[in-house]
Design an enzyme around this catalytic site. Structure first.
Site, PDB file in Angstrom:
ATOM      1  N   ASP A  52       3.875  -9.493   4.665  1.00 62.30           N
ATOM      2  CA  ASP A  52       3.860  -9.556   6.445  1.00 62.30           C
ATOM      3  C   ASP A  52       3.854 -10.982   7.278  1.00 62.30           C
ATOM      4  OD1 ASP A  52       3.261  -6.895   6.367  1.00 62.30           O
ATOM      5  OD2 ASP A  52       1.453  -7.097   6.465  1.00 62.30           O
ATOM      6  N   GLU A  71       6.687   0.256  12.410  1.00 64.06           N
ATOM      7  CA  GLU A  71       5.565  -0.135  12.592  1.00 64.06           C
ATOM      8  C   GLU A  71       6.114  -2.164  13.072  1.00 64.06           C
ATOM      9  OE1 GLU A  71       3.343  -0.092   8.574  1.00 64.06           O
ATOM     10  OE2 GLU A  71       4.930  -0.148   7.689  1.00 64.06           O
TER      11      GLU A  71
HETATM   12  O1  FUB Z   1       0.649  -4.972   5.015  1.00 64.02           O
HETATM   13  C1  FUB Z   1      -0.704  -3.872   5.459  1.00 64.02           C
HETATM   14  C2  FUB Z   1       0.675  -3.137   6.224  1.00 64.02           C
HETATM   15  O2  FUB Z   1       2.149  -3.099   5.742  1.00 64.02           O
HETATM   16  C3  FUB Z   1       1.344  -3.368   7.647  1.00 64.02           C
HETATM   17  O3  FUB Z   1       0.328  -3.891   8.588  1.00 64.02           O
HETATM   18  C4  FUB Z   1       2.811  -3.318   8.117  1.00 64.02           C
HETATM   19  O4  FUB Z   1       3.337  -3.826   8.820  1.00 64.02           O
HETATM   20  C5  FUB Z   1       2.916  -2.945   6.680  1.00 64.02           C
HETATM   21  O5  FUB Z   1       3.736  -4.084   6.445  1.00 64.02           O
END
Ligand code: FUB
Length: 358
Positions: A54, A261
């Site tokens: 991320d 997301e």
């Molecule tokens: O790293 C945890 C979660 O996985 C993140 O918040 C999302 O965007 C995904 O990458």
């Protein structure tokens, strides 16, 4: 006696024969695997001594800083709520130039120093204002509800000191903080399934909302203007519309295009480029708008699916070139043990982003 001996020899021969035959599939597999095409990756991991994901990249004082999640092997089972992503701290990385040496500045913030946090320190972002560096992070509070917190430091690499409480009115995950040309800051956020966005309707919490939607309008990412001290929301959290060329919002069924997301915002030639992950179809897509609140019109794919379930990115400009930071699982082969990477990003003449194949 002779018959016995000859039966015995026949048995031994038969056993050997059967054994050799039985190894054929294994031998074939072995032969195949050596002929198997090697995986070719566009870029190499930026660091390999820890697992990172991320990546939110920023240029501070002419230097590139990367604020990633810090993945660790906790032996937790994989589930649709991301229980296997049980991160405990953040390490901030930096480099003077793209392709240069990457420095790991050690632990910039640990979950044990966030007074209200219970578990799962997920994807962070950072900003600079008021002579201070701000680290924004999602983490589950004592009731297991994701909230977004903020921590500050005099240095971009930390150590950061967390505020005693989460940002009032914040929820869900993946904060991305964008500074507009007039000096205003906006936070984009939200993520479904494990990120709990499906539990929030009109900024109200519904604990029993189903994890997954199968029909109807897709969930919308959120945006909130930040106050001058970047520690609270200035006004209410708003929903963002991502629409197709006809101005229609995506339905859940359009899951190769709809928001899931990993929000990011950048500006190019005066337009607002909102990018995000489509989650269960693993694309990083983008949509363009005329102001920070949208609506944003869908344009296409920035990054095709990487190796591993999740995809999460950031985009920066430095010295006249644009770069995409992203992650995959080249080092581990495990979805929850990721490694951050960077590659150059190109626009075509009409301002469209050229799709990248990782
Ligand atoms: O790293 C945890 C979660 O996985 C993140 O918040 C999302 O965007 C995904 O990458």
């Amino acid at each position: 006696m002779n018959r016995l001996l000859s039966n015995f020899k026949t048995n031994i021969f038969l056993k050997w024969f059967l054994f050799i035959i039985s190894t054929f599939p294994a031998l074939q597999l072995l032969a195949q695997s050596s002929n198997m095409p090697k995986k070719i990756y566009l870029s190499k991991p930026l660091v390999s001594h820890i697992y990172t994901a991320d990546p939110s990249a920023h240029v501070f004082d002419g230097k590139i800083y990367i604020y990633p999640s810090h993945d660790t092997a906790m032996g937790l089972p994989e589930d649709d709520e991301g229980g296997h992503f049980n991160m405990m701290d953040f390490h901030i990385l930096s480099m003077d130039v793209i392709g240069g040496k990457v420095t790991d500045h050690g632990v910039g913030l640990s979950i044990k120093n966030i007074p209200w946090a219970k578990r799962q320190l997920w994807a962070p972002d950072a900003a600079f204002a008021n002579n201070t560096y701000y680290l924004f992070f999602p983490v589950k509070d004592q009731s297991d509800i994701f909230r977004i917190g903020v921590a500050t430091s005099a240095k971009p690499e930390g150590p950061f000191k967390a505020e005693p409480n989460p940002i009032k009115g914040s929820y869900s995950i993946d904060p991305a903080v964008f500074k507009d040309a007039d000096g205003s800051f906006y936070m984009y956020f939200g993520g479904v399934w494990g990120g709990q966005l499906q539990r929030w309707d009109n900024n109200e919490y519904h604990a029993n909302a189903p994890l997954k939607k199968t029909s109807g309008k897709a969930f919308e990412p959120r945006v909130a203007k930040l106050s001058k001290d970047l520690k609270s929301f200035d006004g209410t959290v708003k929903e963002i519309k991502i629409v197709d060329a006809n101005g229609k919002e995506f339905d859940e069924i359009n899951n190769d295009k709809r928001f899931f997301e990993a929000s990011w915002m950048h500006k190019f030639q005066g337009k607002y480029y909102f990018s995000y992950s489509t989650g269960d179809t693993h694309n990083i897509c983008y949509a363009i708008g005329d102001n920070p609140y949208g609506p944003f019109t869908y344009q296409g794919i920035i990054l095709k699916p990487v190796e591993g379930w999740t995809s999460h990115h950031s985009i920066i400009e430095i010295k006249g070139k644009w770069y995409l930071f992203y992650h995959d699982v080249e080092l581990s082969g495990n979805t929850h043990l990721r490694n951050v990477k960077v590659t150059e990003l190109h626009y075509s003449k009409d301002g469209k982003i050229v799709t990248i194949n990782p």
